[in-house]
Design a protein around this motif. Structure first.
Motif, PDB file in Angstrom:
ATOM      1  N   GLY A  34       0.822  -1.207   0.000  1.00 22.17           N
ATOM      2  CA  GLY A  34       0.000   0.000   0.000  1.00 22.17           C
ATOM      3  C   GLY A  34       0.849   1.247   0.000  1.00 22.17           C
ATOM      4  N   ASN A  35       1.971   1.191   0.725  1.00 23.35           N
ATOM      5  CA  ASN A  35       2.883   2.330   0.750  1.00 23.35           C
ATOM      6  C   ASN A  35       3.500   2.564  -0.622  1.00 23.35           C
ATOM      7  OD1 ASN A  35       4.409   4.315   2.531  1.00 23.35           O
ATOM      8  ND2 ASN A  35       6.120   3.220   1.597  1.00 23.35           N
ATOM      9  N   ARG A  95       0.817   4.347  -2.686  1.00 15.25           N
ATOM     10  CA  ARG A  95       0.572   5.724  -2.238  1.00 15.25           C
ATOM     11  C   ARG A  95       1.772   6.632  -2.524  1.00 15.25           C
ATOM     12  NH1 ARG A  95      -0.326   4.314   2.242  1.00 15.25           N
ATOM     13  NH2 ARG A  95       1.632   4.754   3.331  1.00 15.25           N
ATOM     14  N   ASN A 100       2.574   6.885  -6.363  1.00 18.04           N
ATOM     15  CA  ASN A 100       1.673   7.800  -7.075  1.00 18.04           C
ATOM     16  C   ASN A 100       2.010   9.260  -6.776  1.00 18.04           C
ATOM     17  OD1 ASN A 100       0.272   5.684  -8.225  1.00 18.04           O
ATOM     18  ND2 ASN A 100      -1.406   5.725  -6.740  1.00 18.04           N
ATOM     19  N   TYR A 101       2.314   9.533  -5.516  1.00 21.62           N
ATOM     20  CA  TYR A 101       2.659  10.898  -5.127  1.00 21.62           C
ATOM     21  C   TYR A 101       3.950  11.338  -5.799  1.00 21.62           C
ATOM     22  CZ  TYR A 101       4.034  14.803  -2.086  1.00 21.62           C
ATOM     23  OH  TYR A 101       4.434  16.015  -1.600  1.00 21.62           O
ATOM     24  N   THR A 152       8.910   7.368   2.205  1.00 21.25           N
ATOM     25  CA  THR A 152       7.701   8.126   2.549  1.00 21.25           C
ATOM     26  C   THR A 152       7.440   9.262   1.567  1.00 21.25           C
ATOM     27  OG1 THR A 152       8.880   9.744   3.926  1.00 21.25           O
ATOM     28  CG2 THR A 152       8.187   7.675   4.997  1.00 21.25           C
ATOM     29  N   GLU A 153       6.257   9.862   1.696  1.00 20.92           N
ATOM     30  CA  GLU A 153       5.929  11.022   0.872  1.00 20.92           C
ATOM     31  C   GLU A 153       6.869  12.187   1.174  1.00 20.92           C
ATOM     32  OE1 GLU A 153       1.818  11.945   1.368  1.00 20.92           O
ATOM     33  OE2 GLU A 153       1.120  10.207   0.222  1.00 20.92           O
TER      34      GLU A 153
END
Length: 493
Positions: A328-329, A332, A335-336, A412-413
């Motif tokens: 899932g990470n 997410r 995509n970001y 991470t984002e």
């Protein structure tokens, strides 16, 4: 306890005692890494680097220590770990893929995959993709154009090289009416030519997404068509998931699964992230192929393959992927990151193409959008400048102009934003310098000059991070090997 050396002493001793063919990252100014945590690495001075290179990492320590304190032995003895691990691993794969052979590296896995394929029908020939890399063993160098075309080796008669299904820079591009069929027909023609010469195809092997080849994602339907041609020839399809498996694409656990449920390889190889840096790999195949291999009478045994400690590590990796929702990470954050890079494409003429899925992304740098001229020297300049900012990227592909992004899956984002902000600043400064010189980005006295077009316009994006390597020769693809140093003299950021 090993003696601790300063970086220069370590480099000197490495040069004396380690094979010179083992190149280090950022050879002009290598980093001495002392420790790491998650997606961050720390050098001997405590400086932190954001790791966008290491696709081998998942967080696992306790499982290895616990099992190591109890027992480590070979797989000739019964042990629950190997049974449980094989059970959980095959549960992630389509039903026909049900038999596991545990090994210690991606190279070992791919070598064994070739043995399985050749034993299955008694055929010998292998079809591989141009620019492919499948490992460092002799059997794999032979089927890796990425390697054998750089050295003195010549292509063996049993090896056939198909065009990489690259729709940006390849033979059939994005404007082709059916690039998948066109590229697959190239494989069909290879098979027909081989048959006319009395040769028989044992296997077609490909990474589900080419990594060293420049982050290439085949067009939809390509693998299905290739598999059909190969099966009709009595061969098998080997999917190399060593770099791209274990949830990196996000929506699927294995990268080959993103091409549709109607595509199932005959053999899948895996490694790298499988053991979180611990030496662990595997070949998974069908019962039919496994039985044919067994009937040869030659036993397969690997002293460390599938040992209790390795399987404990493998089980822990699967737990972390699931419990921390790393797939899932990957969706997410991937995509970001893609959105951020899409914004950059509108700003930067150097960005030619963005391609990727999840946390596997490539940025194809170009000096001319119409001609798609590879920006090789610029790519090398960028990865060194990013290193100065505390971000580790690398460049790969046939022209070393593709930035490869394949970070640890806990990325991470915030990490994505940090990386792209610095990339934006470096591209802006570099393009300003390039814009002041219409004739050349490189020094006036440089023998091989890189032309910069008078007018540059933005059409396509690009995103990637890959491994930086020194060029093997002074001149490659029309670009000098010392261009990074020359660019650095011209540009101070």
């Amino acid at each position: 306890m090993c003696e601790l050396y300063c970086k220069q002493d370590t480099l000197a001793l490495r040069g004396k005692h380690i094979g010179p063919s083992c190149k280090v990252f950022f050879a002009a100014d290598p980093i001495k890494i002392m420790r790491a945590q998650g997606q961050y690495m720390f050098d001997e001075k405590g400086e932190r680097y954001l790791d966008c290179i290491n696709n081998v990492a998942h967080e696992v320590v306790k499982a290895a220590t616990k099992q190591m304190e109890l027992l480590n032995t070979n797989s000739r003895f019964l042990h629950d770990n190997i049974v449980e691990y094989a059970k959980r691993l095959t549960a992630t794969l389509p039903q026909p893929l049900s038999v596991c052979y545990f090994t210690n590296s991606g190279s070992e896995a791919n070598d064994l995959a070739l043995r399985l394929a050749r034993q299955f029908r008694g055929h010998q020939d292998v079809i591989t993709l141009d620019h492919a890399y499948h490992g460092h063993l002799s059997s794999l160098i032979e089927i890796s154009p990425y390697k054998f075309r750089k050295g003195k080796d010549v292509k063996k008669e049993f090896v056939h090289v198909a065009p990489s299904p690259d729709t940006y820079r390849g033979k059939y591009r994005e404007d082709h009416e059916d690039a998948a069929t066109a590229y697959a027909d190239e494989v069909k023609k290879i098979i027909e030519d081989a048959h006319r010469s009395g040769r028989k195809i044992a296997a077609f092997i490909a990474e589900s997404m080419q990594s060293c080849g420049g982050q290439i994602i085949p067009p939809a339907g390509y693998f299905q068509k290739v598999a059909e041609h190969v099966h009709n020839a009595g061969g098998v399809f080997i999917a190399d998931e060593v770099q791209v498996g274990f949830g990196r694409v996000g929506k699927h656990f294995w990268s080959f699964q993103m091409y549709g449920e109607d595509f199932i390889p005959d053999i899948v190889t895996m490694g790298k992230p499988m053991g979180n840096g611990h030496p662990l790999s595997c070949v998974v195949t069908t019962k039919e192929i496994a039985e044919a291999f067994s009937s040869s009478g030659m036993e397969y045994f690997n002293t460390y393959g599938g040992n209790p400690v390795s399987c404990a590590v493998g089980l822990a990796v699967l737990d972390v992927i699931e419990n921390e929702n790393l797939q899932g990470n990957a969706v997410r954050v991937g995509n970001y990151l893609t959105e951020l890079l899409d914004e950059q494409k509108a700003k930067h003429p150097l960005i030619g193409d963005i391609r990727g899925v999840g946390l596997f992304i490539g940025i194809d740098l170009v000096k001319d959008h119409e001609k798609r001229t590879p920006a090789t020297a610029e790519a090398q300049h960028i990865i060194y400048k990013m290193k100065e900012k505390g971000v580790l990227l690398s460049a790969d592909g046939p022209h070393r102009n593709v930035l490869k992004i394949k970070p640890p899956m806990c990325f991470t984002e915030e990490d994505a934003k940090f990386m792209v902000d610095h990339l934006d600043g470096i591209l802006t400064a570099l393009e300003e310098v390039m814009g002041t010189k219409n004739d050349s980005v490189i020094s006036e006295n440089t023998v091989c000059r890189t032309k910069v077009p008078k007018e540059v316009h933005v059409e396509l994006p690009n995103h990637s991070a890959t491994e930086s390597r020194e060029n093997d020769s002074r001149k490659r693809n029309g670009v000098c090997s010392d261009q990074h140093a020359l660019l650095s003299k011209r540009l101070k950021t």
